[in-house]
Design a protein around this motif. Structure first.
Motif, PDB file in Angstrom:
ATOM      1  N   VAL A 122      27.165  37.813  23.214  1.00 59.59           N
ATOM      2  CA  VAL A 122      27.426  36.887  24.317  1.00 59.59           C
ATOM      3  C   VAL A 122      27.392  37.622  25.659  1.00 59.59           C
ATOM      4  O   VAL A 122      26.844  37.124  26.648  1.00 59.59           O
ATOM      5  CB  VAL A 122      28.780  36.185  24.110  1.00 59.59           C
ATOM      6  CG1 VAL A 122      29.190  35.425  25.348  1.00 59.59           C
ATOM      7  CG2 VAL A 122      28.716  35.241  22.915  1.00 59.59           C
ATOM      8  N   ILE A 123      27.984  38.818  25.696  1.00 59.77           N
ATOM      9  CA  ILE A 123      28.052  39.572  26.954  1.00 59.77           C
ATOM     10  C   ILE A 123      26.672  40.100  27.351  1.00 59.77           C
ATOM     11  O   ILE A 123      26.242  39.957  28.499  1.00 59.77           O
ATOM     12  CB  ILE A 123      29.049  40.740  26.832  1.00 59.77           C
ATOM     13  CG1 ILE A 123      30.468  40.209  26.627  1.00 59.77           C
ATOM     14  CG2 ILE A 123      29.001  41.628  28.080  1.00 59.77           C
ATOM     15  CD1 ILE A 123      31.472  41.289  26.294  1.00 59.77           C
ATOM     16  N   MET A 124      25.971  40.731  26.406  1.00 53.94           N
ATOM     17  CA  MET A 124      24.686  41.357  26.727  1.00 53.94           C
ATOM     18  C   MET A 124      23.537  40.353  26.779  1.00 53.94           C
ATOM     19  O   MET A 124      22.529  40.607  27.427  1.00 53.94           O
ATOM     20  CB  MET A 124      24.387  42.461  25.706  1.00 53.94           C
ATOM     21  CG  MET A 124      25.352  43.628  25.814  1.00 53.94           C
ATOM     22  SD  MET A 124      24.980  44.941  24.619  1.00 53.94           S
ATOM     23  CE  MET A 124      25.790  46.345  25.395  1.00 53.94           C
ATOM     24  N   ASP A 125      23.687  39.226  26.075  1.00 54.32           N
ATOM     25  CA  ASP A 125      22.802  38.081  26.201  1.00 54.32           C
ATOM     26  C   ASP A 125      21.319  38.430  26.019  1.00 54.32           C
ATOM     27  O   ASP A 125      20.537  38.366  26.980  1.00 54.32           O
ATOM     28  CB  ASP A 125      23.029  37.438  27.575  1.00 54.32           C
ATOM     29  CG  ASP A 125      22.334  36.095  27.708  1.00 54.32           C
ATOM     30  OD1 ASP A 125      21.999  35.500  26.662  1.00 54.32           O
ATOM     31  OD2 ASP A 125      22.124  35.649  28.844  1.00 54.32           O
ATOM     32  N   PRO A 126      20.890  38.802  24.795  1.00 54.67           N
ATOM     33  CA  PRO A 126      19.471  39.126  24.563  1.00 54.67           C
ATOM     34  C   PRO A 126      18.493  38.032  24.999  1.00 54.67           C
ATOM     35  O   PRO A 126      17.483  38.350  25.642  1.00 54.67           O
ATOM     36  CB  PRO A 126      19.420  39.366  23.047  1.00 54.67           C
ATOM     37  CG  PRO A 126      20.794  39.790  22.684  1.00 54.67           C
ATOM     38  CD  PRO A 126      21.703  39.001  23.585  1.00 54.67           C
ATOM     39  N   LEU A 186      35.364  36.587  32.567  1.00 56.18           N
ATOM     40  CA  LEU A 186      35.413  35.211  33.037  1.00 56.18           C
ATOM     41  C   LEU A 186      34.444  35.003  34.200  1.00 56.18           C
ATOM     42  O   LEU A 186      33.778  33.964  34.286  1.00 56.18           O
ATOM     43  CB  LEU A 186      36.838  34.860  33.469  1.00 56.18           C
ATOM     44  CG  LEU A 186      37.133  33.379  33.741  1.00 56.18           C
ATOM     45  CD1 LEU A 186      36.810  32.531  32.515  1.00 56.18           C
ATOM     46  CD2 LEU A 186      38.591  33.197  34.141  1.00 56.18           C
ATOM     47  N   LEU A 187      34.360  35.997  35.085  1.00 53.40           N
ATOM     48  CA  LEU A 187      33.402  35.906  36.184  1.00 53.40           C
ATOM     49  C   LEU A 187      31.969  35.868  35.660  1.00 53.40           C
ATOM     50  O   LEU A 187      31.136  35.095  36.144  1.00 53.40           O
ATOM     51  CB  LEU A 187      33.583  37.096  37.132  1.00 53.40           C
ATOM     52  CG  LEU A 187      34.872  37.116  37.960  1.00 53.40           C
ATOM     53  CD1 LEU A 187      34.966  38.405  38.768  1.00 53.40           C
ATOM     54  CD2 LEU A 187      34.939  35.901  38.883  1.00 53.40           C
ATOM     55  N   VAL A 188      31.691  36.725  34.663  1.00 52.89           N
ATOM     56  CA  VAL A 188      30.357  36.735  34.060  1.00 52.89           C
ATOM     57  C   VAL A 188      30.074  35.390  33.396  1.00 52.89           C
ATOM     58  O   VAL A 188      28.971  34.838  33.511  1.00 52.89           O
ATOM     59  CB  VAL A 188      30.230  37.874  33.030  1.00 52.89           C
ATOM     60  CG1 VAL A 188      28.887  37.804  32.303  1.00 52.89           C
ATOM     61  CG2 VAL A 188      30.383  39.226  33.715  1.00 52.89           C
ATOM     62  N   ALA A 189      31.079  34.846  32.706  1.00 51.97           N
ATOM     63  CA  ALA A 189      30.910  33.554  32.035  1.00 51.97           C
ATOM     64  C   ALA A 189      30.612  32.447  33.046  1.00 51.97           C
ATOM     65  O   ALA A 189      29.760  31.583  32.795  1.00 51.97           O
ATOM     66  CB  ALA A 189      32.178  33.222  31.245  1.00 51.97           C
ATOM     67  N   LEU A 190      31.305  32.479  34.182  1.00 52.22           N
ATOM     68  CA  LEU A 190      31.057  31.463  35.208  1.00 52.22           C
ATOM     69  C   LEU A 190      29.633  31.577  35.756  1.00 52.22           C
ATOM     70  O   LEU A 190      28.982  30.567  36.029  1.00 52.22           O
ATOM     71  CB  LEU A 190      32.078  31.611  36.343  1.00 52.22           C
ATOM     72  CG  LEU A 190      33.528  31.265  35.971  1.00 52.22           C
ATOM     73  CD1 LEU A 190      34.461  31.551  37.145  1.00 52.22           C
ATOM     74  CD2 LEU A 190      33.635  29.796  35.556  1.00 52.22           C
ATOM     75  N   ASP A 191      29.151  32.816  35.901  1.00 55.52           N
ATOM     76  CA  ASP A 191      27.771  33.004  36.343  1.00 55.52           C
ATOM     77  C   ASP A 191      26.788  32.429  35.329  1.00 55.52           C
ATOM     78  O   ASP A 191      25.789  31.799  35.688  1.00 55.52           O
ATOM     79  CB  ASP A 191      27.471  34.494  36.556  1.00 55.52           C
ATOM     80  CG  ASP A 191      28.015  35.010  37.877  1.00 55.52           C
ATOM     81  OD1 ASP A 191      28.299  34.172  38.757  1.00 55.52           O
ATOM     82  OD2 ASP A 191      28.169  36.227  38.025  1.00 55.52           O
ATOM     83  N   LEU A 192      27.073  32.663  34.042  1.00 61.61           N
ATOM     84  CA  LEU A 192      26.192  32.135  32.995  1.00 61.61           C
ATOM     85  C   LEU A 192      26.203  30.608  32.972  1.00 61.61           C
ATOM     86  O   LEU A 192      25.170  29.969  32.773  1.00 61.61           O
ATOM     87  CB  LEU A 192      26.616  32.674  31.629  1.00 61.61           C
ATOM     88  CG  LEU A 192      26.406  34.169  31.379  1.00 61.61           C
ATOM     89  CD1 LEU A 192      26.990  34.563  30.029  1.00 61.61           C
ATOM     90  CD2 LEU A 192      24.936  34.522  31.444  1.00 61.61           C
ATOM     91  N   LEU A 193      27.385  30.039  33.184  1.00 68.15           N
ATOM     92  CA  LEU A 193      27.516  28.584  33.128  1.00 68.15           C
ATOM     93  C   LEU A 193      26.892  27.898  34.338  1.00 68.15           C
ATOM     94  O   LEU A 193      26.332  26.809  34.226  1.00 68.15           O
ATOM     95  CB  LEU A 193      29.000  28.198  33.029  1.00 68.15           C
ATOM     96  CG  LEU A 193      29.673  28.447  31.673  1.00 68.15           C
ATOM     97  CD1 LEU A 193      31.182  28.288  31.791  1.00 68.15           C
ATOM     98  CD2 LEU A 193      29.118  27.489  30.624  1.00 68.15           C
TER      99      LEU A 193
END
Length: 202
Positions: free
Chosen positions: A16-20, A84-91
């Protein structure tokens, strides 16, 4: 004994974090105009650099934290906020994509670090290694780390084929789903850190 549940948990978190799927269009943009042979080599270079950075922090992370007097609960909360910041960017789709530069080997920077081996992945690996019990737990964690970097290398190696199959809409969909999962992981990590603070472990 090998812990398949732990392996799956660590692998999913790093996935999820590295997102291939999400890194493939960035990889294509950064390596565009280069021969296919060079692109394939850069794919494995980026994965190798990320693995080296992650391994360094996985092995020496606790010593580094002790040296700067940072506790695990503090790292959990800080890491959770970062995730959480990374997740918000992804969303929201607001993450910035770096532009290509001919003066730098993009397989090292920014692909290897900080896009792949970013703070979120580093924090997650440090915590996973710290909480793994016995040789079986350690083996499970490191197997997940190795497997994740193999997936990253293969995803970039076959990025042209992947994009052709899932299209741009598929990449967006997977990225949004990854953001939802990552946000839940981030909240859980923050809650765990706060709980340890309350229990006096920080």
């Amino acid at each position: 004994m090998f812990d398949f549940a732990l392996f799956g948990s660590v692998f999913l978190t790093l996935f999820v974090i590295m997102d291939p799927p999400g890194i493939t269009p960035i990889f294509l943009g950064l390596t565009s105009g280069r021969p296919a042979k060079v692109q394939r080599r850069m794919a494995w270079q980026a994965a190798s650099v990320a693995f080296g950075v992650i391994t360094l922090f996985g092995i020496c992370g606790k010593q580094i934290l002790d040296y700067v007097h940072v506790s695990i609960p503090a790292l959990m909360v800080a890491g959770g906020l970062l995730l959480l910041l990374v997740a918000l960017d992804l969303l929201t789709g607001k993450s910035d994509e770096p532009t290509q530069t001919k003066d730098v080997n993009v397989a090292l920077v920014p692909l290897g670090m900080p896009l792949l081996a970013g703070p979120g992945a580093i924090v997650s690996v440090i915590l996973a290694v710290q909480h793994a019990d016995g040789w079986g737990g350690q083996l499970s964690v490191w197997a997940a780390i190795v497997a994740m970097h193999l997936v990253l290398g293969l995803a970039m190696r076959y990025s042209l084929l992947i994009i052709r199959v899932i299209k741009d809409g598929g990449v967006v969909l997977v990225t949004r789903l990854s953001g939802m999962l990552l946000s839940a992981i981030a909240v859980q990590q923050i809650a765990g850190g706060i709980t340890q603070f309350i229990e006096g472990k920080g």
